[in-house]
Write a protein that holds these residues in place. Structure first.
Motif, PDB file in Angstrom:
ATOM      1  N   UNK A 253      13.478 -25.882 -16.083  1.00 42.83           N
ATOM      2  CA  UNK A 253      13.629 -24.341 -15.626  1.00 42.83           C
ATOM      3  C   UNK A 253      13.330 -23.272 -15.527  1.00 42.83           C
ATOM      4  N   UNK A 254      13.054 -22.167 -14.523  1.00 45.16           N
ATOM      5  CA  UNK A 254      12.348 -21.430 -14.150  1.00 45.16           C
ATOM      6  C   UNK A 254      12.309 -20.463 -15.037  1.00 45.16           C
ATOM      7  N   UNK A 255      10.689 -19.836 -14.618  1.00 48.32           N
ATOM      8  CA  UNK A 255      10.359 -18.727 -16.100  1.00 48.32           C
ATOM      9  C   UNK A 255      10.998 -17.702 -15.969  1.00 48.32           C
ATOM     10  N   UNK A 256      12.182 -17.621 -14.483  1.00 48.20           N
ATOM     11  CA  UNK A 256      12.573 -16.125 -14.819  1.00 48.20           C
ATOM     12  C   UNK A 256      13.952 -16.320 -15.487  1.00 48.20           C
ATOM     13  N   UNK A 257      14.560 -17.884 -15.541  1.00 53.30           N
ATOM     14  CA  UNK A 257      16.008 -17.965 -16.458  1.00 53.30           C
ATOM     15  C   UNK A 257      15.371 -18.072 -17.908  1.00 53.30           C
ATOM     16  N   UNK A 258      14.378 -17.776 -18.450  1.00 56.37           N
ATOM     17  CA  UNK A 258      14.106 -18.518 -20.189  1.00 56.37           C
ATOM     18  C   UNK A 258      12.946 -17.017 -20.423  1.00 56.37           C
ATOM     19  N   UNK A 259      12.603 -16.354 -19.486  1.00 57.44           N
ATOM     20  CA  UNK A 259      11.487 -15.447 -20.020  1.00 57.44           C
ATOM     21  C   UNK A 259      11.818 -14.099 -19.888  1.00 57.44           C
ATOM     22  N   UNK A 260      12.396 -13.223 -20.884  1.00 55.22           N
ATOM     23  CA  UNK A 260      12.900 -11.780 -19.956  1.00 55.22           C
ATOM     24  C   UNK A 260      12.366 -10.664 -19.321  1.00 55.22           C
ATOM     25  N   UNK A 261      12.370 -10.044 -18.765  1.00 55.00           N
ATOM     26  CA  UNK A 261      11.869  -9.029 -17.733  1.00 55.00           C
ATOM     27  C   UNK A 261      10.294  -8.776 -18.968  1.00 55.00           C
ATOM     28  N   UNK A 262       9.380  -8.393 -18.308  1.00 57.47           N
ATOM     29  CA  UNK A 262       8.420  -7.282 -18.805  1.00 57.47           C
ATOM     30  C   UNK A 262       7.230  -6.882 -18.749  1.00 57.47           C
ATOM     31  N   UNK A 263       6.825  -7.303 -19.480  1.00 59.02           N
ATOM     32  CA  UNK A 263       4.580  -7.580 -18.701  1.00 59.02           C
ATOM     33  C   UNK A 263       4.392  -9.114 -19.640  1.00 59.02           C
ATOM     34  N   UNK A 264       5.307  -9.994 -20.389  1.00 60.20           N
ATOM     35  CA  UNK A 264       5.085 -11.386 -20.719  1.00 60.20           C
ATOM     36  C   UNK A 264       5.537 -11.561 -20.227  1.00 60.20           C
ATOM     37  N   UNK A 265       6.580 -11.713 -18.944  1.00 58.19           N
ATOM     38  CA  UNK A 265       7.204 -12.575 -17.430  1.00 58.19           C
ATOM     39  C   UNK A 265       5.760 -12.505 -17.141  1.00 58.19           C
ATOM     40  N   UNK A 266       5.105 -11.120 -16.173  1.00 53.32           N
ATOM     41  CA  UNK A 266       4.842 -11.254 -15.541  1.00 53.32           C
ATOM     42  C   UNK A 266       2.687 -11.598 -15.690  1.00 53.32           C
ATOM     43  N   UNK A 267       2.604 -11.494 -17.293  1.00 57.12           N
ATOM     44  CA  UNK A 267       1.878 -12.735 -17.155  1.00 57.12           C
ATOM     45  C   UNK A 267       2.011 -14.007 -16.913  1.00 57.12           C
ATOM     46  N   UNK A 268       3.245 -14.333 -17.279  1.00 60.69           N
ATOM     47  CA  UNK A 268       3.105 -16.359 -17.223  1.00 60.69           C
ATOM     48  C   UNK A 268       2.838 -16.285 -15.384  1.00 60.69           C
ATOM     49  N   UNK A 269       4.164 -15.401 -14.990  1.00 56.52           N
ATOM     50  CA  UNK A 269       4.482 -15.801 -13.059  1.00 56.52           C
ATOM     51  C   UNK A 269       2.570 -15.316 -12.502  1.00 56.52           C
ATOM     52  N   UNK A 270       1.851 -14.575 -13.520  1.00 55.31           N
ATOM     53  CA  UNK A 270       0.351 -14.549 -11.948  1.00 55.31           C
ATOM     54  C   UNK A 270       0.408 -13.291 -11.285  1.00 55.31           C
ATOM     55  N   UNK A 271       1.534 -12.093 -12.004  1.00 52.73           N
ATOM     56  CA  UNK A 271       1.254 -10.660 -11.245  1.00 52.73           C
ATOM     57  C   UNK A 271       0.109 -10.090 -11.788  1.00 52.73           C
ATOM     58  N   UNK A 272       0.400 -10.073 -13.307  1.00 53.13           N
ATOM     59  CA  UNK A 272      -1.182  -9.557 -13.678  1.00 53.13           C
ATOM     60  C   UNK A 272      -2.411 -10.733 -13.695  1.00 53.13           C
ATOM     61  N   UNK A 273      -3.788 -10.101 -13.559  1.00 50.64           N
ATOM     62  CA  UNK A 273      -4.285 -11.147 -13.954  1.00 50.64           C
ATOM     63  C   UNK A 273      -5.885 -11.253 -15.107  1.00 50.64           C
TER      64      UNK A 273
END
Length: 535
Positions: A253-273
């Motif tokens: 699965x893609x990260x966006x499909x299993x992790x809800x939107x928010x800070x947690x997802x942004x950290x995982x996909x690299x939007x927050x470094x």
């Protein structure tokens, strides 16, 4: 590299060829440079020997001093040049007049540069002379009295040095070609050997195996989430699945499909470094680190390690509160010691009436704050919390007071959610006032007003401070994980307190709002069921 060959053998061949060619080119350049320098050094040494020998011949010195009346010096210079293989031999007197030169037209003329060998030393170097660039040596002409009466300049043209260099370069080029051929043969043999060792696995399959291996190595004791370059999850251990509340296997699965939107997802996909980034979920306080996986210099995805810091963060915050209370108690102990000292001195002086009056004043002062709070707050736990916060805030020169309009009857109001919410809000308000640069020099620095009131169906908490307030464009951000305008204090993480408060209030079915009429103002509404047994 992949566009030139997709098989392992082709890639190894191209890599080896590249390394061999670059190595040979660098080695050839260094050898040519060193050979040229060595040839120049030999030429300079040879020129120095010729110049020094000729400069110590007594007849040469005598002829130079007398002005060479017999015109013997041009022939002598020509003979020495022919015998030694030098490019030129020039005999010069102390004023710079040439007495010998390969070009007869220059004999009798002055040189343009000064006669440097008159200091008795031999001067060497690379000279740009009239015959071209040459390795040059200038030695003094010494007369019978040991004085310098002129100089002998001997040079070997650079073209002669180049002839020697070219003769050696051809041999090096031959050896380089042989090395290149051996490199090609070795690369083919190496590719076959590697294919046998890896059971014929091609590079694309090795990349996938290496990615999984790196994920296991870096996250064996923590939650591990490994994602490929396309954003698809290919490694997800049980701990990561538990912390992220992923009910499915998640693999593929893609990260966006299993992790809800928010800070947690942004950290995982690299939007927050960053390192040790904090994210708060409904159940956990998580610390995440995102590490890229590079294979062969190419991005093969990334690995996210997840640590559960819920209990540790709670302990850190409790320890911080304990330290604050301990500091306040030490200050009170010091103050009480001073008061007892005053009473002791009064009694020693026999001032019994004055000591009695002073004791009654102290008793009334101590009981005033406690009685005021108990008159409006019936819950012992909430009252104790407010008294503790007043004591701690006083040490930071901040006044915490209870709004006279507060009304909270006893019974069921001492549950953990209420204490946690109110405690965090008061702590944030005290920090905002105490750290406000505008309050420097004021006494007290500011105040925090707390209002608690129970209505028929809800419990309302309001905390207002006189600090700098919240920027209007950041009112929606104060409850986000990691948002804070304060520096970290010790091991306690900033940007977590209000996020926890927001999660707690929301889970309890309540609401929390932030505003900034002057300072900051937080209004919380909790349903009655929260303090009637729901924790």
């Amino acid at each position: 590299m992949p566009s030139l060959g997709r098989t392992l053998a082709a890639r190894i061949l191209l890599a080896v060829l590249g390394i061999v060619v670059v190595t040979l080119a660098v080695g050839f350049a260094l050898f040519a440079r060193l050979t040229s320098q060595t040839a120049d050094a030999r030429a300079i040494e040879q020129a120095s020997g010729i110049a020094v020998t000729l400069g110590r011949v007594p007849q040469v010195a005598q002829a130079v001093v007398e002005g060479d009346p017999s015109h013997a010096l041009p022939a002598l210079g020509s003979q020495v040049q022919t015998a030694t293989g030098a490019s030129y031999v020039v005999i010069i007197d102390r004023v710079g007049v040439r007495y010998s030169h390969p070009n007869p037209a220059l004999i009798g003329r002055r040189i343009e540069e000064p006669v440097v060998a008159l200091d008795g030393q031999v001067h060497t170097g690379i000279d740009e002379g009239s015959l071209g660039r040459s390795a040059n040596a200038r030695a003094p002409i010494i007369d019978a009295a040991g004085r310098s009466v002129g100089e002998v300049s001997v040079g070997i043209l650079e073209s002669e040095v180049g002839v020697r260099l070219n003769a050696e370069v051809l041999d090096i080029a031959l050896y380089a070609g042989i090395a290149l051929a051996l490199g090609v043969a070795a690369s083919l043999l190496l590719a076959r050997a590697i294919k046998r060792v890896t059971f014929g696995v091609e590079p694309a399959e090795i990349v996938a195996l290496m990615q999984e291996r790196e994920a296991m190595l870096h996250g064996i004791r923590e939650g591990v989430l490994a994602v490929d370059a396309k954003g698809t999850i290919n490694v997800l251990n049980d701990e990561a699945r538990r912390l992220l509340a992923i009910a499915t296997t998640g693999l593929g699965d893609r990260v966006e499909d299993v992790v809800p939107a928010g800070r947690l997802r942004r950290i995982i996909i690299g939007e927050l470094e960053g390192t040790d980034l904090v994210a708060v979920t409904d159940e956990h306080l998580l610390v995440l680190n995102r590490m890229p996986v590079l294979v062969g210099g190419r991005n093969a995805g990334w690995v996210v390690t997840i640590r559960d810091r819920t209990e540790l963060e709670a302990l850190v915050r409790q320890l911080d509160s304990m330290e604050s209370l301990s500091t306040a108690l030490r200050a009170q102990e010091h103050e009480f010691s001073n008061r007892l000292h005053v009473l002791s001195v009064l009694l020693e002086l026999g001032e019994v009436d004055e000591a009695t009056r002073y004791s009654r004043e102290l008793q009334a002062e101590t009981a005033l704050a406690s009685e005021e709070i108990r008159a409006h707050v019936g819950s012992p736990v909430i009252a104790a919390l407010l008294l503790a916060k007043m004591t701690v805030a006083a040490e930071r020169d901040v006044v915490v007071r209870l709004d006279p309009a507060s009304r909270l009857a006893a019974g069921g109001d001492d549950d953990l959610p209420v204490v946690t919410v109110l405690g965090n809000l008061v702590d944030n308000a005290v920090d905002a006032v105490a750290d406000d640069p505008a309050s420097e020099g004021r006494h007290p620095r500011g105040e925090v007003v707390v209002r608690v009131e129970r209505t028929q169906d809800s419990l309302e908490l309001t905390v207002t401070d006189s600090g700098p307030g919240i920027p209007a464009d950041r009112l929606d951000d104060v409850f986000l994980d990691g948002y804070s305008t304060k520096e970290p204090r010790g091991a306690m993480r900033r940007g977590v307190g209000l996020a926890l408060v927001h999660r707690l209030v929301t889970r309890a079915g309540g609401t929390i709002e932030a505003s900034s009429p002057g300072g900051a103002r937080f209004e919380v509404r909790l349903p009655v069921r929260v303090h009637e047994g729901v924790s």
